[in-house]
Design a protein around this motif. Sequence first.
Motif, PDB file in Angstrom:
ATOM      1  N   GLU A 299      66.589   2.881  28.539  1.00  0.00           N
ATOM      2  CA  GLU A 299      65.755   1.787  29.153  1.00  0.00           C
ATOM      3  C   GLU A 299      64.543   1.300  28.433  1.00  0.00           C
ATOM      4  OE1 GLU A 299      64.637   3.577  33.055  1.00  0.00           O
ATOM      5  OE2 GLU A 299      66.712   3.545  33.576  1.00  0.00           O
ATOM      6  N   VAL A 300      64.658   1.206  27.300  1.00  0.00           N
ATOM      7  CA  VAL A 300      63.316   0.636  26.510  1.00  0.00           C
ATOM      8  C   VAL A 300      63.345  -0.988  26.469  1.00  0.00           C
ATOM      9  CG1 VAL A 300      62.835   2.728  25.394  1.00  0.00           C
ATOM     10  CG2 VAL A 300      64.269   1.113  24.248  1.00  0.00           C
ATOM     11  N   ILE A 301      64.769  -1.526  26.290  1.00  0.00           N
ATOM     12  CA  ILE A 301      64.799  -2.716  26.483  1.00  0.00           C
ATOM     13  C   ILE A 301      65.325  -3.267  27.773  1.00  0.00           C
ATOM     14  CG2 ILE A 301      65.883  -4.803  25.220  1.00  0.00           C
ATOM     15  CD1 ILE A 301      66.215  -3.101  22.720  1.00  0.00           C
ATOM     16  N   ASP A 302      64.493  -4.088  28.405  1.00  0.00           N
ATOM     17  CA  ASP A 302      64.823  -4.560  29.837  1.00  0.00           C
ATOM     18  C   ASP A 302      64.778  -6.204  29.957  1.00  0.00           C
ATOM     19  OD1 ASP A 302      62.172  -5.058  29.977  1.00  0.00           O
ATOM     20  OD2 ASP A 302      61.881  -3.158  31.130  1.00  0.00           O
ATOM     21  N   GLY A 303      65.029  -6.535  31.098  1.00  0.00           N
ATOM     22  CA  GLY A 303      65.038  -8.023  31.416  1.00  0.00           C
ATOM     23  C   GLY A 303      63.641  -8.649  30.871  1.00  0.00           C
ATOM     24  N   GLU A 304      62.571  -7.993  31.066  1.00  0.00           N
ATOM     25  CA  GLU A 304      61.192  -8.199  30.840  1.00  0.00           C
ATOM     26  C   GLU A 304      60.808  -8.494  29.255  1.00  0.00           C
ATOM     27  OE1 GLU A 304      57.315  -8.635  30.363  1.00  0.00           O
ATOM     28  OE2 GLU A 304      57.879  -6.610  29.762  1.00  0.00           O
ATOM     29  N   ASN A 305      61.312  -7.370  28.564  1.00  0.00           N
ATOM     30  CA  ASN A 305      61.202  -7.721  27.330  1.00  0.00           C
ATOM     31  C   ASN A 305      62.022  -8.082  26.231  1.00  0.00           C
ATOM     32  OD1 ASN A 305      62.582  -5.335  26.992  1.00  0.00           O
ATOM     33  ND2 ASN A 305      60.813  -4.000  25.789  1.00  0.00           N
ATOM     34  N   ALA A 306      63.246  -8.265  26.624  1.00  0.00           N
ATOM     35  CA  ALA A 306      64.392  -8.826  25.957  1.00  0.00           C
ATOM     36  C   ALA A 306      64.171 -10.166  25.409  1.00  0.00           C
ATOM     37  CB  ALA A 306      65.846  -8.514  26.929  1.00  0.00           C
ATOM     38  N   PRO A 307      63.562 -11.067  25.981  1.00  0.00           N
ATOM     39  CA  PRO A 307      63.339 -12.303  25.523  1.00  0.00           C
ATOM     40  C   PRO A 307      62.531 -12.304  24.450  1.00  0.00           C
ATOM     41  CG  PRO A 307      62.947 -12.192  28.174  1.00  0.00           C
ATOM     42  CD  PRO A 307      63.184 -10.989  27.555  1.00  0.00           C
ATOM     43  N   ARG A 308      61.854 -11.459  24.113  1.00  0.00           N
ATOM     44  CA  ARG A 308      60.958 -11.212  22.850  1.00  0.00           C
ATOM     45  C   ARG A 308      61.496 -10.374  21.656  1.00  0.00           C
ATOM     46  NH1 ARG A 308      57.518 -10.205  27.341  1.00  0.00           N
ATOM     47  NH2 ARG A 308      57.384  -8.083  26.715  1.00  0.00           N
ATOM     48  N   VAL A 309      62.745  -9.944  21.953  1.00  0.00           N
ATOM     49  CA  VAL A 309      63.373  -9.039  20.813  1.00  0.00           C
ATOM     50  C   VAL A 309      63.613 -10.077  19.876  1.00  0.00           C
ATOM     51  CG1 VAL A 309      65.786  -8.068  20.048  1.00  0.00           C
ATOM     52  CG2 VAL A 309      64.298  -7.256  22.258  1.00  0.00           C
ATOM     53  N   ARG A 310      63.450  -9.877  18.575  1.00  0.00           N
ATOM     54  CA  ARG A 310      63.627 -10.870  17.511  1.00  0.00           C
ATOM     55  C   ARG A 310      64.636 -10.469  16.494  1.00  0.00           C
ATOM     56  NH1 ARG A 310      57.380 -11.459  16.244  1.00  0.00           N
ATOM     57  NH2 ARG A 310      57.869 -13.072  14.474  1.00  0.00           N
ATOM     58  N   ALA A 311      65.258  -9.454  16.831  1.00  0.00           N
ATOM     59  CA  ALA A 311      66.452  -9.039  16.026  1.00  0.00           C
ATOM     60  C   ALA A 311      67.733  -9.851  16.254  1.00  0.00           C
ATOM     61  CB  ALA A 311      66.907  -7.412  16.234  1.00  0.00           C
ATOM     62  N   GLY A 312      68.639  -9.983  15.367  1.00  0.00           N
ATOM     63  CA  GLY A 312      70.022 -10.567  15.500  1.00  0.00           C
ATOM     64  C   GLY A 312      70.951  -9.805  16.182  1.00  0.00           C
ATOM     65  N   VAL A 313      70.777  -8.415  15.592  1.00  0.00           N
ATOM     66  CA  VAL A 313      71.743  -7.285  16.154  1.00  0.00           C
ATOM     67  C   VAL A 313      70.889  -5.995  16.724  1.00  0.00           C
ATOM     68  CG1 VAL A 313      73.583  -5.795  15.594  1.00  0.00           C
ATOM     69  CG2 VAL A 313      73.398  -7.803  14.374  1.00  0.00           C
ATOM     70  N   VAL A 314      71.349  -5.650  17.999  1.00  0.00           N
ATOM     71  CA  VAL A 314      70.638  -4.247  18.345  1.00  0.00           C
ATOM     72  C   VAL A 314      71.769  -3.361  18.259  1.00  0.00           C
ATOM     73  CG1 VAL A 314      69.572  -3.204  20.441  1.00  0.00           C
ATOM     74  CG2 VAL A 314      69.034  -5.611  19.918  1.00  0.00           C
ATOM     75  N   VAL A 315      71.533  -2.170  17.626  1.00  0.00           N
ATOM     76  CA  VAL A 315      72.201  -1.059  17.433  1.00  0.00           C
ATOM     77  C   VAL A 315      72.039   0.035  18.392  1.00  0.00           C
ATOM     78  CG1 VAL A 315      73.638   0.382  15.973  1.00  0.00           C
ATOM     79  CG2 VAL A 315      72.860  -1.742  15.085  1.00  0.00           C
ATOM     80  N   GLU A 316      72.523   0.565  19.428  1.00  0.00           N
ATOM     81  CA  GLU A 316      72.073   1.364  20.312  1.00  0.00           C
ATOM     82  C   GLU A 316      72.228   2.810  19.743  1.00  0.00           C
ATOM     83  OE1 GLU A 316      72.417  -0.921  24.620  1.00  0.00           O
ATOM     84  OE2 GLU A 316      74.086   0.539  24.049  1.00  0.00           O
ATOM     85  N   ALA A 317      71.333   3.377  18.872  1.00  0.00           N
ATOM     86  CA  ALA A 317      71.597   4.764  18.392  1.00  0.00           C
ATOM     87  C   ALA A 317      71.292   5.643  19.747  1.00  0.00           C
ATOM     88  CB  ALA A 317      70.639   4.845  17.369  1.00  0.00           C
ATOM     89  N   ALA A 318      70.211   5.531  20.422  1.00  0.00           N
ATOM     90  CA  ALA A 318      70.058   6.133  21.637  1.00  0.00           C
ATOM     91  C   ALA A 318      70.905   5.857  22.828  1.00  0.00           C
ATOM     92  CB  ALA A 318      68.553   5.703  22.165  1.00  0.00           C
ATOM     93  N   ASN A 319      70.975   6.785  23.719  1.00  0.00           N
ATOM     94  CA  ASN A 319      71.835   6.334  24.869  1.00  0.00           C
ATOM     95  C   ASN A 319      71.080   5.629  26.078  1.00  0.00           C
ATOM     96  OD1 ASN A 319      74.352   7.778  24.440  1.00  0.00           O
ATOM     97  ND2 ASN A 319      73.085   9.796  24.426  1.00  0.00           N
ATOM     98  N   TYR A 320      71.702   4.538  26.344  1.00  0.00           N
ATOM     99  CA  TYR A 320      71.493   3.709  27.431  1.00  0.00           C
ATOM    100  C   TYR A 320      70.068   3.060  27.166  1.00  0.00           C
ATOM    101  CZ  TYR A 320      69.707   2.331  32.082  1.00  0.00           C
ATOM    102  OH  TYR A 320      69.224   1.725  33.116  1.00  0.00           O
ATOM    103  N   PRO A 321      69.670   2.572  25.808  1.00  0.00           N
ATOM    104  CA  PRO A 321      68.329   2.042  25.632  1.00  0.00           C
ATOM    105  C   PRO A 321      68.325   0.586  26.251  1.00  0.00           C
ATOM    106  CG  PRO A 321      69.919   1.916  23.734  1.00  0.00           C
ATOM    107  CD  PRO A 321      70.655   2.672  24.801  1.00  0.00           C
ATOM    108  N   VAL A 322      69.251   0.080  26.723  1.00  0.00           N
ATOM    109  CA  VAL A 322      69.288  -1.288  27.061  1.00  0.00           C
ATOM    110  C   VAL A 322      69.753  -1.423  28.651  1.00  0.00           C
ATOM    111  CG1 VAL A 322      69.972  -3.827  26.790  1.00  0.00           C
ATOM    112  CG2 VAL A 322      69.737  -2.411  24.884  1.00  0.00           C
ATOM    113  N   THR A 323      68.870  -2.053  29.379  1.00  0.00           N
ATOM    114  CA  THR A 323      69.395  -1.862  30.859  1.00  0.00           C
ATOM    115  C   THR A 323      70.185  -3.260  31.158  1.00  0.00           C
ATOM    116  OG1 THR A 323      67.495  -3.503  31.472  1.00  0.00           O
ATOM    117  CG2 THR A 323      67.174  -1.181  31.272  1.00  0.00           C
ATOM    118  N   PRO A 324      71.079  -3.284  32.226  1.00  0.00           N
ATOM    119  CA  PRO A 324      71.958  -4.405  32.467  1.00  0.00           C
ATOM    120  C   PRO A 324      71.284  -5.649  32.329  1.00  0.00           C
ATOM    121  CG  PRO A 324      72.213  -2.443  33.824  1.00  0.00           C
ATOM    122  CD  PRO A 324      71.132  -2.081  33.195  1.00  0.00           C
TER     123      PRO A 324
END
Length: 417
Positions: A299-324
């Motif tokens: 749950e480290v990337i959510d609707g609040e901070n996702a607009p500020r992610v500057r990568a072109g690709v997110v690779v989820e090495a952790a489990n469930y790091p991105v919320t719906p």
Amino acid sequence: MAKEGLTAFGAVNRYFEEAARLVDLDDAMYSVLTSTYREISVQIPVRRDDGGLTVVRGYRVHHNGARGPYKGGIRYHPTADLEEVRALASLMTWKSALLGLPFGGAKGGIQVDPTAMSPAELQRMTRRFTNGIAHLIGVYRDIPAPDMNTNAQTMAWMMDAYSAVHGYSPAIVTGKPLDLGGAPGREAATGRGVIYVLESHCERHGRDLAGLRLAVQGFGNVGSWVAREAVERGAVVVAVSDVAGGVRHEKGVDVARLVEVVAGGGTVPDTDQPGIDHIGNEELLESPCDVLVPAALGEVIDGENAPRVRAGVVVEAANYPVTPGGDKVLADRGVEVIPDILANAGGVTGSYFEWTQNIQQFTWKEARFNDELRDRLRVAYDATAAAAAELGCSLRQAAFAIGIRKVAEADRVRGYV
Ligand code: NAD
């Protein structure tokens, strides 16, 4: 934990629902697959070194066992409650099926801060927990493995506690020390597997991994191996963080030095490379880079901070790091997400190799382990990318769809549903 009005299990089921629509799952099967098969919650009294007693709670959840014995890690963390363990167990079901491994999905956890415990206290807690879940685990029933804040030593204690009653049983856990039947390659398998998957992704998109700039959150088992393997292939790790904070260096963080610092008991911000900048954890997620690799918490990337992610690709090495909510924002912005059940599947695949070697009492060389790992992850990546193209959906939805089809078919043909 809960974010955006969803518990972790609710969020994983949201991802499940999105994919289930694509495969026309019937209602009965839907009800079976969005709930867990069996759950245990155990009291664990831990005698402290000062004579005091702390009582903590441990969980083991079996999500679905249609395709084989239950398989999944054990984590020690303050947020490891029943909903989180359910979510992680469900992810294991889809991950094992996607990789074609003969396992069902499970997960375990103790809700505790292990950083405040001595090795002797950790050992007592691990043995008590193993005794508490001993009737549920077994070489052909349920095989635990390491996860956050657990490691080869934890697995050795679990194996010893189980073997004391059942006889020498190395195949009862995976991720063991090499001298106890661990497989050369398993320790690095999750992080190395993340890089194998990223390599496949780059190949498909005509890009070169060499020269790509990576930011890695977490420098434990998974994050440190991701960083090492990335650097070995000519990628540049521009930022790294752990629980204590982060560092950034435009020309590349000295990963070998960082490995030494952390092995010596230090944290990521303790590294002493000239010209390095110190950054916070939030800043790491929003750092300029080509590929962002969350390799710590959920749950480290959510609707609040996702607009500020500057990568072109997110690779989820952790489990469930991105919320719906975060997933939707990233998709709308055209940020590609390689989902956890594919990206970090090197861990369970490596565990499968270790388990089969233990059962056969035969050992592979590490080169064979790595070759097999690369092959299987490549096949899974290609199948996922092909399904995404065919179904017109995201890699996450495609990966879940493949897993759901396989598990539903196993449940149906066994006559469970
Ligand atoms: P680990 O305990 O070895 O390392 C965890 C890392 O995360 C540490 O560097 C820690 O400092 C860092 N961390 C903790 N809290 C943090 C925070 N708030 N901010 C930033 N960093 C923080 O754990 P691991 O085995 O590397 O697991 C990491 C993730 O990978 C977990 O989500 C786990 O479920 C997943 N995973 C692990 C495996 C495996 O084989 N170990 C397999 C598949 C998936």
